[in-house]
Design an enzyme around this catalytic site. Structure first.
Site, short mmCIF file in Angstrom:
data_model
loop_
_atom_site.label_atom_id
_atom_site.label_comp_id
_atom_site.label_asym_id
_atom_site.label_seq_id
_atom_site.Cartn_x
_atom_site.Cartn_y
_atom_site.Cartn_z
N CYS A 197 0.84 -1.20 0.00
CA CYS A 197 0.00 0.00 0.00
C CYS A 197 0.87 1.25 0.00
O CYS A 197 2.10 1.17 0.03
CB CYS A 197 -0.92 0.02 1.22
SG CYS A 197 -0.05 0.26 2.77
N CYS A 205 3.43 1.66 2.71
CA CYS A 205 4.69 0.95 2.48
C CYS A 205 5.65 1.85 1.69
O CYS A 205 6.85 1.92 1.98
CB CYS A 205 4.45 -0.34 1.70
SG CYS A 205 3.47 -1.56 2.56
N ASP A 214 11.08 29.48 -30.53
CA ASP A 214 12.27 29.88 -31.28
C ASP A 214 11.93 29.78 -32.77
O ASP A 214 11.08 28.98 -33.16
CB ASP A 214 13.43 28.95 -30.92
CG ASP A 214 14.68 29.27 -31.71
OD1 ASP A 214 15.12 30.43 -31.68
OD2 ASP A 214 15.21 28.36 -32.37
N ASP A 274 15.42 24.27 -30.27
CA ASP A 274 16.13 23.08 -30.76
C ASP A 274 17.65 23.23 -30.75
O ASP A 274 18.36 22.26 -30.96
CB ASP A 274 15.68 22.75 -32.18
CG ASP A 274 16.26 23.73 -33.20
OD1 ASP A 274 16.32 24.94 -32.89
OD2 ASP A 274 16.63 23.29 -34.30
N ASP A 308 19.62 27.53 -27.23
CA ASP A 308 18.30 27.56 -26.59
C ASP A 308 18.34 26.89 -25.21
O ASP A 308 17.39 27.05 -24.42
CB ASP A 308 17.26 26.84 -27.45
CG ASP A 308 17.03 27.53 -28.79
OD1 ASP A 308 17.06 28.77 -28.81
OD2 ASP A 308 16.83 26.82 -29.79
#
Length: 750
Positions: A13, A16, A432, A634, A638
């Site tokens: 559970c 735990c 961008d 990308d 960046d």
């Protein structure tokens, strides 16, 4: 700082999970730990100078659980499958045993429960001694795991779900044993001896049923991982020493030459060195159209070769392949913990002890009020049984598992549950330009020299420009070099090359100082740009980037460079705006070009002429407006902005640095993936809130009813069997609701 993911065993559970988390955090050198009950995993950050895997495993073992390192990109072997099957069969045997006996006991108890003596129920079924014999194997064999778990919890001085079940069923069982051995004790007080063997057995059966269904459902939530692992090829055809060999995938080494025929699966990542073909990358990138591959192109392991035959050189194998990295990222995301789960964690931390206290108080109150031991015992047992925190522990992780898995199916890699949760709150999307809105493959469309320059001199200027740009990694530099090569211009060596971030490049060619870059940079260096400014503006209005060229400090030429917009850009921007988001474009281009491109895709707010070191400041400025900001990019430049943004979204076709700095990666580079990611985040968080509602409402409503709050008004007590069923159903309803996310589909917002 090192990261470690452990596969845990022995949890029953959410309590735990909390115990394991505390045990790991107590190890010196552990910086952070997050235990996911649904995935049965622990994500750990630690200092390898202070601790190691063995010390962490030892702490988990001391807490009464098991921990093994999570294997990366390893399909389940025969032994693991056999163990999992054996465990499942053992659970089912116990379930069937407990179920059949519970039905017999329930039928035998109908006369006592209803006061009706039905002729089709044999009297011997209600014999106390027979019921004792039938119930004992259910209590101590079928329910053994609950006693083991409760004993472990007791040694750690904590309470878990096992504690509740062991206490509740033991109370019903041993009370019934006492009645069986000493019925005269009750008749002497004018009470009818009653046993609750069917309660003890039925509760065990119902909990085992809940666990069986829960395990099956949790297995289904991990379907995305199994699907990804199943994509991996089993063998590869390699060429060594001029001989073609078929070897297991694990034996492929970096540098091996791999042969791929039409219709075959590409085994590992590599670079095409001979031949050409089209490759179906849909299973990895989500892109439905086959991609043409030829000399020098990269191929991804697990994708399908379609038409041609080719050879490629293996560049990444084993755990370093693109597919393995996807699997690792999805595993880590599914094992992470969303911030919203903190509420459930805080509740489960005190929940079990509180329930035990409520159960004891219930017994004392009813016994003092009525003197009825049976009534006091039954209400106590009901409280212990119905108040299971499992549903709270499953509410968030099951939804996160399905949500991140569904993202992977759609070509969206989500690094963690926190990113998945935060994506729904995004207010501003910063895009961008180069490589994000555009294809990132610019080409030279115009080469304009100063008045009176002869054709031979144009080629000489182009040679100087391309020679300098050859040393640049910027897409614009690559475009200039490609254009020079198309004009059959030979390039020469460059001395003192320098790339000035956000401005341009310069170097010395044949003793001449050459500079190529922005208008602003040229003016800062004192160059007279007036003569070509009209032509430059005309190019900018046409959405072209203008690169200025100076030789020995004198402007000699300009180049118009066009970078085609991605086909999906305008549609994606429109969809984001319809989702209620503000879309902003960020670029180093001059304002005229930037605004022209922004207008063509429907963006009204533009940050132009922004140097790489200024991108972070722009993100901070937007955050300063009190907005949740996502950055999409990308390139290497960046990465800082991606890391600073509340949610960083990297284009998967970009650089590894940008991807590493982001929270979400769009594998295919299609901006529609942003729309999908936001819709998926919203659907997942809605699902989590529903799950938490289910989990809380069961306990909020169930515990008072189980404690007998309705008894003084209606004379009605909750049957412990119904309490056990409600407890099992609460967990099942949460998992089932989470599984609805598997039907998630992107909604059109156009």
């Amino acid at each position: 700082m090192d990261n470690l993911t452990l596969k845990l065993g022995g949890m029953s559970c959410a309590s735990c999970a909390s115990s394991i988390e505390q045990a790991i955090k107590s190890v010196p050198g552990v910086i952070e730990c997050s235990v996911n009950f649904g995935m049965e995993q622990a994500a750990i950050q630690y200092d390898s100078k202070q601790t190691n895997l063995a010390a962490i495993q030892s702490a988990v073992d001391a807490a009464g659980y098991e921990a093994l390192p999570l294997q990366e990109m390893v399909a389940e072997d025969d032994t693991a499958k056999a163990d999992r099957k054996s465990e499942s069969q053992n659970l089912q045997r116990k379930l069937w045993t407990a179920g059949i006996i519970s039905i017999l006991l329930f039928v035998g108890g109908i006369p006592a429960m209803t006061g009706l003596h039905l002729p089709f129920i044999p009297a011997w079924l209600h014999n106390f001694w027979l019921q004792l014999v039938l119930t004992s194997p259910v209590q101590f064999w079928c329910g053994k795991s609950f006693y083991v778990g409760a004993w472990k919890s007791l040694k750690r001085r904590v309470a878990t779900m096992d504690t509740l079940i062991a206490l509740g069923t033991s109370a019903a069982y041993f009370y019934s044993v006492f009645v069986t051995f000493f019925p005269g004790f009750f008749t002497a007080q004018g009470l009818t001896p009653s046993v609750y063997y069917e309660v003890a057995a039925s509760v065990v059966a119902l909990i085992l049923l809940g666990k069986t269904l829960e395990n099956r459902a949790k297995g289904e939530t991990s379907e995305a991982i199994r699907k990804l692992m199943g994509l991996q090829a089993k063998t590869a055809r390699i060429v060594r020493n001029g001989e073609e060999l078929e070897v297991p995938i694990a034996q492929v080494e970096i540098g091996d030459i791999v042969q791929v025929r039409p219709g075959e699966q590409i085994p590992v990542d590599g670079e095409v060195i001979e031949g050409s073909s089209t490759v179906d990358e849909a299973m990895v990138t989500g892109e439905s159209l086959a991609v043409k591959k030829q000399l020098g192109d990269e191929v991804i392991g697990a994708t399908i070769n379609k038409t041609g035959s080719f050879k490629f050189r293996a560049t990444r194998v084993g755990k370093d392949t693109f597919l393995a990295q996807i699997v690792k990222m999805v595993q880590e995301a599914q094992g992470s913990k969303a911030p919203i789960q903190k509420l459930a964690d805080q509740v489960t931390g005190w929940f079990v002890p509180a329930v035990i206290a409520v159960a004891l108080a219930t017994f004392v109150i009813w016994f003092n009020a009525t003197g009825n031991t049976t009534l006091a015992t039954v209400t106590m047992v009901e409280v212990l049984i119905i108040a299971c925190p499992c549903a709270l522990g499953l509410a968030t992780p099951t939804a996160v598992m399905v949500g991140t898995g569904k993202g992977a199916e759609n070509g969206i890699l989500i690094k963690g549950a926190d990113s998945l949760e935060l994506a729904q709150k995004i207010q501003v999307i910063v895009l961008d330009k180069t490589g994000t809105l555009t294809e990132g493959k610019p080409t030279v469309t115009d080469f304009v020299t100063v008045k009176g320059t002869a054709n031979s001199n144009e080629l000489k200027l182009l040679q100087l420009a391309a020679s300098v740009e050859r040393n640049s990694e910027h897409p614009v530099g690559e475009a200039v070099v490609r254009y020079a090569q198309s004009q059959e211009v030979n390039l020469t060596d460059v001395r003192d090359f320098e790339a000035v971030a956000g401005s341009g490049v310069r170097g010395v060619v044949g003793g001449k100082s050459i500079a190529l870059g922005t208008l602003r940079w040229m003016q800062e260096m004192g160059c007279d740009t007036e003569y070509l400014e009209l032509r430059a503006r005309a190019l900018e209005v046409s959405s072209k980037t203008v690169v200025w060229m100076a030789v020995e400090g004198k402007i000699e030429a300009i180049m118009g460079i066009a970078d085609a917009l991605k086909p999906s850009s305008a549609q994606a921007v429109k969809a984001l705006q319809k989702l209620g988001l503000e879309v902003v474009m960020l670029t180093g281009d001059n304002r005229s070009t930037a605004e022209s491109i922004a207008q063509s895709v429907g963006i009204t707010r533009v940050f132009a002429e922004v140097r790489p070191d200024q991108k972070v400041a722009k993100i901070q400025a937007l955050q300063g407006e009190g907005k949740i900001v996502a950055m999409v990019g990308d390139g290497i430049n960046d990465a800082p902005a991606l890391a600073l943004a509340d949610v960083g979204i990297a284009i998967g076709t970009g650089t590894d640095v940008a991807i590493a700095a982001s929270d979400i990666t769009l594998i295919s580079g299609d901006l529609q993936g942003i729309v999908t990611a936001i819709q998926l985040s919203r659907a997942t968080m809605r699902n989590i809130r529903e799950n938490l509602f289910f989990a809380f409402i069961y306990n909020i409503a169930g515990i008072p009813i189980a404690a007998g709050i309705l008894y003084p008004i209606f004379g009605w007590l909750l049957n412990p069997i119904i309490a056990g069923g409600a407890m099992a159903f609460s967990s099942l309803s949460v998992v089932t609701n989470a599984l609805r996310l598997r039907n998630f589909k992107v909604k059109s917002v156009a």
